[in-house]
Write an enzyme that holds these catalytic residues in place. Structure first.
Site, PDB file in Angstrom:
ATOM      1  N   THR A 154      60.858  43.001  48.165  1.00  2.22           N
ATOM      2  CA  THR A 154      60.700  44.463  48.299  1.00  2.22           C
ATOM      3  C   THR A 154      59.382  44.743  49.012  1.00  2.22           C
ATOM      4  OG1 THR A 154      59.607  44.777  46.165  1.00  2.22           O
ATOM      5  CG2 THR A 154      62.007  44.954  46.176  1.00  2.22           C
ATOM      6  N   SER A 158      59.014  39.846  50.777  1.00  4.75           N
ATOM      7  CA  SER A 158      59.477  40.773  51.816  1.00  4.75           C
ATOM      8  C   SER A 158      58.747  40.557  53.142  1.00  4.75           C
ATOM      9  CB  SER A 158      59.234  42.212  51.356  1.00  4.75           C
ATOM     10  OG  SER A 158      59.334  43.091  52.454  1.00  4.75           O
ATOM     11  N   TYR A 218      62.080  40.427  58.553  1.00  4.92           N
ATOM     12  CA  TYR A 218      62.478  41.590  59.359  1.00  4.92           C
ATOM     13  C   TYR A 218      62.063  41.234  60.776  1.00  4.92           C
ATOM     14  CZ  TYR A 218      63.716  44.773  55.578  1.00  4.92           C
ATOM     15  OH  TYR A 218      64.328  45.368  54.518  1.00  4.92           O
ATOM     16  N   THR A 269      67.552  39.150  56.452  1.00  2.80           N
ATOM     17  CA  THR A 269      68.239  40.365  55.988  1.00  2.80           C
ATOM     18  C   THR A 269      69.028  40.944  57.151  1.00  2.80           C
ATOM     19  OG1 THR A 269      66.640  40.804  54.266  1.00  2.80           O
ATOM     20  CG2 THR A 269      67.863  42.698  55.078  1.00  2.80           C
ATOM     21  N   LYS A 325      71.071  37.496  53.864  1.00  3.08           N
ATOM     22  CA  LYS A 325      71.048  38.498  52.789  1.00  3.08           C
ATOM     23  C   LYS A 325      71.681  39.794  53.297  1.00  3.08           C
ATOM     24  CE  LYS A 325      67.776  40.983  49.763  1.00  3.08           C
ATOM     25  NZ  LYS A 325      67.636  42.337  50.293  1.00  3.08           N
ATOM     26  N   SER A 370      74.678  41.507  49.021  1.00  2.00           N
ATOM     27  CA  SER A 370      73.697  42.575  48.797  1.00  2.00           C
ATOM     28  C   SER A 370      74.010  43.749  49.706  1.00  2.00           C
ATOM     29  CB  SER A 370      72.286  42.040  49.117  1.00  2.00           C
ATOM     30  OG  SER A 370      71.314  43.067  49.009  1.00  2.00           O
ATOM     31  N   HIS A 430      71.367  45.934  49.857  1.00  2.00           N
ATOM     32  CA  HIS A 430      69.986  46.405  49.919  1.00  2.00           C
ATOM     33  C   HIS A 430      69.681  47.386  48.776  1.00  2.00           C
ATOM     34  CE1 HIS A 430      66.951  45.790  53.239  1.00  2.00           C
ATOM     35  NE2 HIS A 430      66.261  46.573  52.433  1.00  2.00           N
ATOM     36  N   ARG A 441      70.592  50.848  49.755  1.00  3.51           N
ATOM     37  CA  ARG A 441      69.671  51.439  50.737  1.00  3.51           C
ATOM     38  C   ARG A 441      70.092  51.129  52.167  1.00  3.51           C
ATOM     39  NH1 ARG A 441      64.679  52.180  48.024  1.00  3.51           N
ATOM     40  NH2 ARG A 441      63.266  51.582  49.697  1.00  3.51           N
ATOM     41  N   GLY A 465      71.714  43.914  43.283  1.00  3.19           N
ATOM     42  CA  GLY A 465      72.204  45.296  43.378  1.00  3.19           C
ATOM     43  C   GLY A 465      72.600  45.849  42.023  1.00  3.19           C
ATOM     44  N   ARG A 504      70.682  45.281  35.626  1.00  5.71           N
ATOM     45  CA  ARG A 504      69.711  45.811  34.656  1.00  5.71           C
ATOM     46  C   ARG A 504      69.893  45.211  33.270  1.00  5.71           C
ATOM     47  NH1 ARG A 504      68.618  47.091  39.080  1.00  5.71           N
ATOM     48  NH2 ARG A 504      68.486  49.186  39.981  1.00  5.71           N
TER      49      ARG A 504
HETATM   50  C1  LIG Z   1      61.543  49.816  47.244  1.00 11.10           C
HETATM   51  C2  LIG Z   1      62.444  48.751  47.805  1.00 11.10           C
HETATM   52  C3  LIG Z   1      62.020  48.009  48.890  1.00 11.10           C
HETATM   53  C4  LIG Z   1      62.842  47.006  49.412  1.00 11.10           C
HETATM   54  N1  LIG Z   1      62.377  46.257  50.444  1.00 11.10           N
HETATM   55  C5  LIG Z   1      63.159  45.245  50.921  1.00 11.10           C
HETATM   56  C6  LIG Z   1      62.669  44.389  51.945  1.00 11.10           C
HETATM   57  O1  LIG Z   1      61.544  44.522  52.403  1.00 11.10           O
HETATM   58  N2  LIG Z   1      63.493  43.419  52.392  1.00 11.10           N
HETATM   59  C7  LIG Z   1      64.764  43.222  51.888  1.00 11.10           C
HETATM   60  O2  LIG Z   1      65.482  42.321  52.340  1.00 11.10           O
HETATM   61  N3  LIG Z   1      65.226  44.015  50.906  1.00 11.10           N
HETATM   62  C8  LIG Z   1      64.457  44.992  50.396  1.00 11.10           C
HETATM   63  N4  LIG Z   1      64.916  45.764  49.370  1.00 11.10           N
HETATM   64  C9  LIG Z   1      66.230  45.440  48.767  1.00 11.10           C
HETATM   65  C10 LIG Z   1      66.052  44.406  47.652  1.00 11.10           C
HETATM   66  O3  LIG Z   1      65.707  43.149  48.166  1.00 11.10           O
HETATM   67  C11 LIG Z   1      67.325  44.247  46.823  1.00 11.10           C
HETATM   68  O4  LIG Z   1      68.389  43.958  47.698  1.00 11.10           O
HETATM   69  C12 LIG Z   1      67.656  45.480  45.981  1.00 11.10           C
HETATM   70  O5  LIG Z   1      66.479  46.104  45.534  1.00 11.10           O
HETATM   71  C13 LIG Z   1      68.496  45.075  44.769  1.00 11.10           C
HETATM   72  O6  LIG Z   1      68.945  46.214  44.096  1.00 11.10           O
HETATM   73  P1  LIG Z   1      68.227  46.833  42.805  1.00 11.10           P
HETATM   74  O7  LIG Z   1      66.976  47.514  43.276  1.00 11.10           O
HETATM   75  O8  LIG Z   1      69.245  47.793  42.302  1.00 11.10           O
HETATM   76  O9  LIG Z   1      67.943  45.723  41.827  1.00 11.10           O
HETATM   77  C14 LIG Z   1      64.114  46.756  48.835  1.00 11.10           C
HETATM   78  C15 LIG Z   1      64.521  47.517  47.730  1.00 11.10           C
HETATM   79  C16 LIG Z   1      63.696  48.491  47.212  1.00 11.10           C
HETATM   80  C17 LIG Z   1      64.154  49.256  46.010  1.00 11.10           C
END
Ligand SMILES: Cc1cc2nc3c(=O)[nH]c(=O)nc-3n(C[C@H](O)[C@H](O)[C@H](O)COP(=O)(O)O)c2cc1C
Length: 430
Positions: free
Chosen positions: A149, A177, A200, A226, A303, A325, A327, A330, A359, A362
């Site tokens: 993240t 990340s 990235y 990713t 990913k 995933s 994301h 997102r 994803g 919890r």
């Molecule tokens: C605030 C935030 C920042 C994230 N930044 C990245 C990132 O830099 N690279 C990436 O591959 N995924 C990123 N993700 C996705 C996470 O790696 C992951 O796939 C996702 O958070 C899993 O879902 P969850 O938050 O419901 O546990 C980010 C997610 C969040 C919430």
């Protein structure tokens, strides 16, 4: 925005307001709720500085929500979320919480778990349970991995380093990340062993390849590419949260890729002037093969795959593992959860490479469902960020401990002594 707590605008009410906040922060009620002076300032930054009564009411309301005051008070990972919300500036919490468009995929990730039920076996000796898993020859005591993240210093001054220390203390696999606010070298030192590096690439290959070389030189054994953010996205919830944040965001955030990566150490010294995107809209399988050739000794993990077709192509193109995933809701607003995507990916891969997933995880039961459906490991994102924002490293450790405890409890309830025993027979569709 990253330096919100130092925003001089907060002092515009003069010493009176600050004295009043200090008085409030000394209250035992707020201490129990984990609200200190800095949190109070953030919580109230959107208010008229002179409106003391409204401020008091707002703070009391937050305290009455039953916010935990210490990591050990949490009963589940959900207890960290309201503390993070209270402590973070609105725009930063919005960044963490946001999905895309209507947040349908974000919600689906949680709702998806209710489409599967667990079938419990009885009368198995579960006094000892073994939740270890092995990935690429490395054994971990837990299948729970720390998702990559970005920008973690917006949640805590130690950011990714605090997370890495927590992952080290409890033996979790960590992915760093590509837009971390700490360098891979710092994080590897904090984790005590090189982490998996998430890329990235931007749309300039020279930048992508230079970063891969740096991660490889730092000893990272695995490159996590990713692939779900190459088409752009609309993080509307984040943008709405930004509108209620009264701080001057331009002090920290500047437009464009160059502005964005200014505080991301992995881009230091690289010429990003021609980059228009953090992802790469022209990325295809040939691009993936070229990228892999830059550091052939690194394992390559893709990913963001969610379909059988792409899983087949991943294996055919030499991927060493897949992370199912979206994301964390997102990327695209497909409305489809990762747990519902998992069976077709596992079916297509047919055991040839490990399939990981993240994803919406919890609860212990969420993880059991994924592991029974064929996942090798399960990632968490927001829960540990809630812990980080709420209490720093101890908060991340508490989140990881709770997840692991629930997993062990669930294994005993299912009559499973080790993760190897989990299989499709433990899950039924609902
Ligand atoms: C605030 C935030 C920042 C994230 N930044 C990245 C990132 O830099 N690279 C990436 O591959 N995924 C990123 N993700 C996705 C996470 O790696 C992951 O796939 C996702 O958070 C899993 O879902 P969850 O938050 O419901 O546990 C980010 C997610 C969040 C919430």
């Amino acid at each position: 925005m990253d330096d919100a707590s130092r925003d001089p605008q907060l002092d515009t009410g003069g010493g009176t307001r600050r004295r009043f906040l200090r008085f409030l922060a000394a209250s035992p009620l707020l201490a129990t709720a984990g609200i200190d002076l800095a949190a109070l300032e953030r919580l109230t930054s959107a208010h008229d500085p002179d409106d003391g009564w409204r401020l008091l009411h707002e703070v009391e309301r937050a305290a009455q929500q039953g916010l935990i005051g210490a990591p050990g008070d949490a009963l589940s990972v959900f207890d960290f979320e309201p503390v993070a919300r209270a402590k973070l500036p609105a725009a930063h919490f919005g960044y963490m919480a946001s999905g895309v468009d209507d947040d349908a995929t974000l919600r689906a990730n949680r709702e998806g778990f209710s489409r599967f039920a667990l079938r419990a076996r009885r009368l198995v000796n579960v006094r000892e349970v073994d939740s270890s898993m092995t990935m690429f020859g490395v054994r971990y005591d837990t299948p729970i991995f720390v998702c990559p993240t970005g920008s973690q210093k917006m949640h805590d001054p130690d950011g990714d380093v605090a997370t890495a220390r927590a992952a080290k203390a409890l033996g979790h696999l960590m992915m760093l990340s590509g837009v971390a606010t700490s360098s891979v070298e710092e994080v590897n030192a904090a984790r005590g062993t090189p982490v998996w590096y998430q890329l990235y690439p931007t749309d300039v290959d020279a930048v992508a390849h230079a970063i891969v070389r740096r991660a490889s030189k730092a000893g990272c054994p695995v490159l996590v590419l990713t692939v779900d953010l190459n088409g752009g996205r609309n993080t509307e919830t984040q943008l709405r949260a930004g509108r209620v944040d009264q701080r001057d965001c331009t002090r920290c955030h500047t437009p464009g890729v160059a502005g964005y990566v200014r505080r991301k150490p992995m881009f230091d010294g690289l010429d990003v002037s021609n980059a228009t995107d953090l992802g790469n809209p022209s990325m295809d399988w040939a691009w993936v093969r070229r990228c892999r050739a830059v550091a052939p000794q690194m394992k390559l993990v893709l990913k963001g795959l969610v379909t059988r077709e792409d899983a087949e192509l991943a294996v055919a193109n030499g991927a060493d593992a897949i992370v199912v995933s979206n994301h964390g809701g997102r990327a695209e607003d497909s409305g489809r959860s990762t747990i519902e995507s998992l069976p077709e990916v596992v079916g297509a891969v047919r055991g040839r490479i490990p399939v990981l997933i993240d994803g919406g995880f919890r609860r212990g039961s969420d993880m059991l469902k994924a592991l029974a459906l064929g996942a090798t490991a399960v990632g968490i994102g927001r829960p540990y960020l809630w812990g980080l924002a709420a209490f720093g490293q101890p908060g991340v450790e508490a989140v990881l401990t709770l997840m692991q405890r629930e997993l062990h409890l669930g294994m005993r309830q299912m009559g499973v002594q080790s993760l190897r025993q989990l299989g499709r027979q433990f899950v039924v569709p609902r």
